[in-house]
Design a protein around this motif. Structure first.
Motif, mmCIF file in Angstrom:
data_model
loop_
_atom_site.group_PDB
_atom_site.id
_atom_site.type_symbol
_atom_site.label_atom_id
_atom_site.label_comp_id
_atom_site.label_asym_id
_atom_site.label_seq_id
_atom_site.Cartn_x
_atom_site.Cartn_y
_atom_site.Cartn_z
ATOM 1 N N ILE A 192 0.613 -1.332 0.009
ATOM 2 C CA ILE A 192 0.068 0.049 -0.058
ATOM 3 C C ILE A 192 0.714 1.375 0.031
ATOM 4 O O ILE A 192 0.688 2.013 -0.660
ATOM 5 N N ALA A 193 1.880 1.534 0.763
ATOM 6 C CA ALA A 193 2.668 2.340 0.819
ATOM 7 C C ALA A 193 3.190 2.918 -0.508
ATOM 8 O O ALA A 193 3.732 4.266 -0.786
ATOM 9 N N TYR A 194 3.380 2.014 -1.584
ATOM 10 C CA TYR A 194 4.109 2.536 -2.824
ATOM 11 C C TYR A 194 2.857 3.167 -3.577
ATOM 12 O O TYR A 194 3.526 3.804 -4.609
ATOM 13 N N TRP A 195 1.709 2.998 -3.420
ATOM 14 C CA TRP A 195 0.575 3.762 -4.061
ATOM 15 C C TRP A 195 0.475 4.989 -3.569
ATOM 16 O O TRP A 195 -0.373 5.695 -4.089
ATOM 17 N N ILE A 196 0.975 5.395 -2.359
ATOM 18 C CA ILE A 196 0.868 6.759 -1.995
ATOM 19 C C ILE A 196 1.889 7.698 -2.521
ATOM 20 O O ILE A 196 3.050 7.477 -2.451
ATOM 21 N N LEU A 197 1.514 8.868 -3.215
ATOM 22 C CA LEU A 197 2.408 9.579 -3.828
ATOM 23 C C LEU A 197 3.088 10.460 -3.222
ATOM 24 O O LEU A 197 3.848 11.335 -3.622
ATOM 25 N N ASN A 198 2.419 10.750 -1.646
ATOM 26 C CA ASN A 198 3.207 11.843 -1.171
ATOM 27 C C ASN A 198 3.305 11.330 0.365
ATOM 28 O O ASN A 198 2.530 11.229 1.192
ATOM 29 N N MET A 199 4.519 10.768 0.613
ATOM 30 C CA MET A 199 4.856 10.400 2.164
ATOM 31 C C MET A 199 4.863 11.372 2.953
ATOM 32 O O MET A 199 4.561 11.170 4.236
ATOM 33 N N HIS A 200 5.214 12.608 2.693
ATOM 34 C CA HIS A 200 5.336 13.712 3.857
ATOM 35 C C HIS A 200 3.736 13.973 4.176
ATOM 36 O O HIS A 200 3.850 14.179 5.515
ATOM 37 N N THR A 201 2.911 14.208 3.561
ATOM 38 C CA THR A 201 1.561 14.208 4.114
ATOM 39 C C THR A 201 1.132 12.980 4.623
ATOM 40 O O THR A 201 0.042 13.039 5.644
ATOM 41 N N TYR A 202 1.227 11.703 4.155
ATOM 42 C CA TYR A 202 0.790 10.522 4.824
ATOM 43 C C TYR A 202 1.432 10.386 5.994
ATOM 44 O O TYR A 202 0.853 10.003 7.084
ATOM 45 N N ASP A 203 2.691 10.550 6.058
ATOM 46 C CA ASP A 203 3.295 10.147 7.568
ATOM 47 C C ASP A 203 4.403 11.300 7.696
ATOM 48 O O ASP A 203 5.700 11.121 7.274
ATOM 49 N N PRO A 204 4.363 12.394 8.311
ATOM 50 C CA PRO A 204 4.946 13.399 8.231
ATOM 51 C C PRO A 204 6.139 13.240 9.182
ATOM 52 O O PRO A 204 7.466 13.914 9.090
ATOM 53 N N ASP A 205 6.399 12.240 10.000
ATOM 54 C CA ASP A 205 7.442 11.859 10.823
ATOM 55 C C ASP A 205 8.478 10.788 10.026
ATOM 56 O O ASP A 205 9.392 10.559 10.474
ATOM 57 N N TYR A 206 8.086 10.425 8.829
ATOM 58 C CA TYR A 206 8.876 9.795 8.099
ATOM 59 C C TYR A 206 10.110 10.292 7.686
ATOM 60 O O TYR A 206 10.198 11.391 6.984
ATOM 61 N N ASP A 207 11.234 9.456 7.948
ATOM 62 C CA ASP A 207 12.610 10.028 7.817
ATOM 63 C C ASP A 207 13.328 8.711 7.250
ATOM 64 O O ASP A 207 13.704 7.986 7.772
ATOM 65 N N PRO A 208 13.558 8.924 5.866
ATOM 66 C CA PRO A 208 14.394 7.460 5.171
ATOM 67 C C PRO A 208 15.715 7.296 5.381
ATOM 68 O O PRO A 208 16.276 6.037 5.401
ATOM 69 N N SER A 209 16.159 8.666 5.995
ATOM 70 C CA SER A 209 17.761 8.425 6.297
ATOM 71 C C SER A 209 17.913 7.226 7.685
ATOM 72 O O SER A 209 18.881 6.798 8.053
ATOM 73 N N GLU A 210 16.807 7.364 8.363
ATOM 74 C CA GLU A 210 16.663 6.235 9.678
ATOM 75 C C GLU A 210 16.365 4.919 9.139
ATOM 76 O O GLU A 210 16.350 3.955 9.976
ATOM 77 N N ASP A 211 16.147 4.534 8.106
ATOM 78 C CA ASP A 211 15.702 3.039 7.451
ATOM 79 C C ASP A 211 16.780 2.586 6.682
ATOM 80 O O ASP A 211 17.144 3.422 5.717
ATOM 81 N N GLU A 212 17.286 1.453 6.890
ATOM 82 C CA GLU A 212 18.173 0.706 6.096
ATOM 83 C C GLU A 212 17.702 0.250 4.767
ATOM 84 O O GLU A 212 18.374 0.538 3.592
ATOM 85 N N PHE A 213 16.355 -0.020 4.540
ATOM 86 C CA PHE A 213 15.753 -0.283 3.291
ATOM 87 C C PHE A 213 15.419 1.141 2.408
ATOM 88 O O PHE A 213 15.049 2.127 2.969
ATOM 89 N N VAL A 214 15.796 0.828 1.346
ATOM 90 C CA VAL A 214 15.408 1.932 0.269
ATOM 91 C C VAL A 214 14.246 2.038 -0.217
ATOM 92 O O VAL A 214 13.858 0.864 -1.005
ATOM 93 N N PHE A 215 13.314 2.922 0.173
ATOM 94 C CA PHE A 215 11.834 2.836 -0.342
ATOM 95 C C PHE A 215 11.651 3.814 -1.364
ATOM 96 O O PHE A 215 12.179 4.941 -1.527
ATOM 97 N N ARG A 216 11.231 3.019 -2.491
ATOM 98 C CA ARG A 216 10.888 3.595 -3.766
ATOM 99 C C ARG A 216 11.779 4.571 -4.392
ATOM 100 O O ARG A 216 11.771 5.698 -4.721
ATOM 101 N N ASN A 217 13.316 4.066 -4.408
ATOM 102 C CA ASN A 217 14.344 4.849 -4.805
ATOM 103 C C ASN A 217 14.422 6.285 -3.975
ATOM 104 O O ASN A 217 14.833 7.066 -4.773
ATOM 105 N N ASN A 218 14.286 6.215 -2.737
ATOM 106 C CA ASN A 218 14.191 7.270 -1.929
ATOM 107 C C ASN A 218 13.219 8.368 -2.426
ATOM 108 O O ASN A 218 13.503 9.636 -2.272
#
Length: 136
Positions: free
Chosen positions: A29-55
């Motif tokens: 489901i997260a891949y279908w969300i086009l704006n992760m900033h509005t969906y999860d304002p606390d999301y910080d890709p630098s805290e995750d080892e997994f590369v989500f959608r090419n960052n």
């Protein structure tokens, strides 16, 4: 992982249109969300080892190709979906028309759009897709 296992893990079938070409994808489901900033304002890709959608956190016009690169592994053929009987699309992202159509009840992905030039609808995406255009 089989298609059935992916569906059990929360993957959804969707279609993406870009430059008049359609592609089918089976993604979480997260891949279908086009704006992760509005969906999860606390999301910080630098805290995750997994590369989500090419960052790509917000799929803006200048990030479309990076987004496609990040989701390529989730692309699935029309024949495989048709053969499995799972050809009911839950999401349609139309980059040409800047339109997201979602048939998903739990999260209003149509409200998490890249910018104000996009529209989101809660409707059955299958009404907007010509599957003859998708057949490979």
């Amino acid at each position: 992982m089989t298609i059935e296992e992916k569906l059990e893990q929360g993957y959804f079938v969707g279609c993406i249109k870009y430059k008049d070409e359609y592609g089918l994808y089976l993604m979480p489901i997260a891949y279908w969300i086009l704006n992760m900033h509005t969906y999860d304002p606390d999301y910080d890709p630098s805290e995750d080892e997994f590369v989500f959608r090419n960052n790509v956190e917000v799929v803006s016009d200048d990030k479309i190709l990076d987004f496609f690169s990040g989701i390529e592994e989730y692309r699935i053929s029309y024949q495989i979906l048709r053969g499995s009987g799972l050809l009911h699309v839950i999401f349609l992202i139309d980059f040409d028309a800047k339109l997201v159509i979602s048939w998903f009840n739990d999260i209003e992905v149509e409200t998490y759009l890249p910018d104000k030039s996009w529209r989101g609808l809660f409707d059955d995406p299958n009404k907007y897709i010509s599957f003859k255009d998708i057949e490979e």
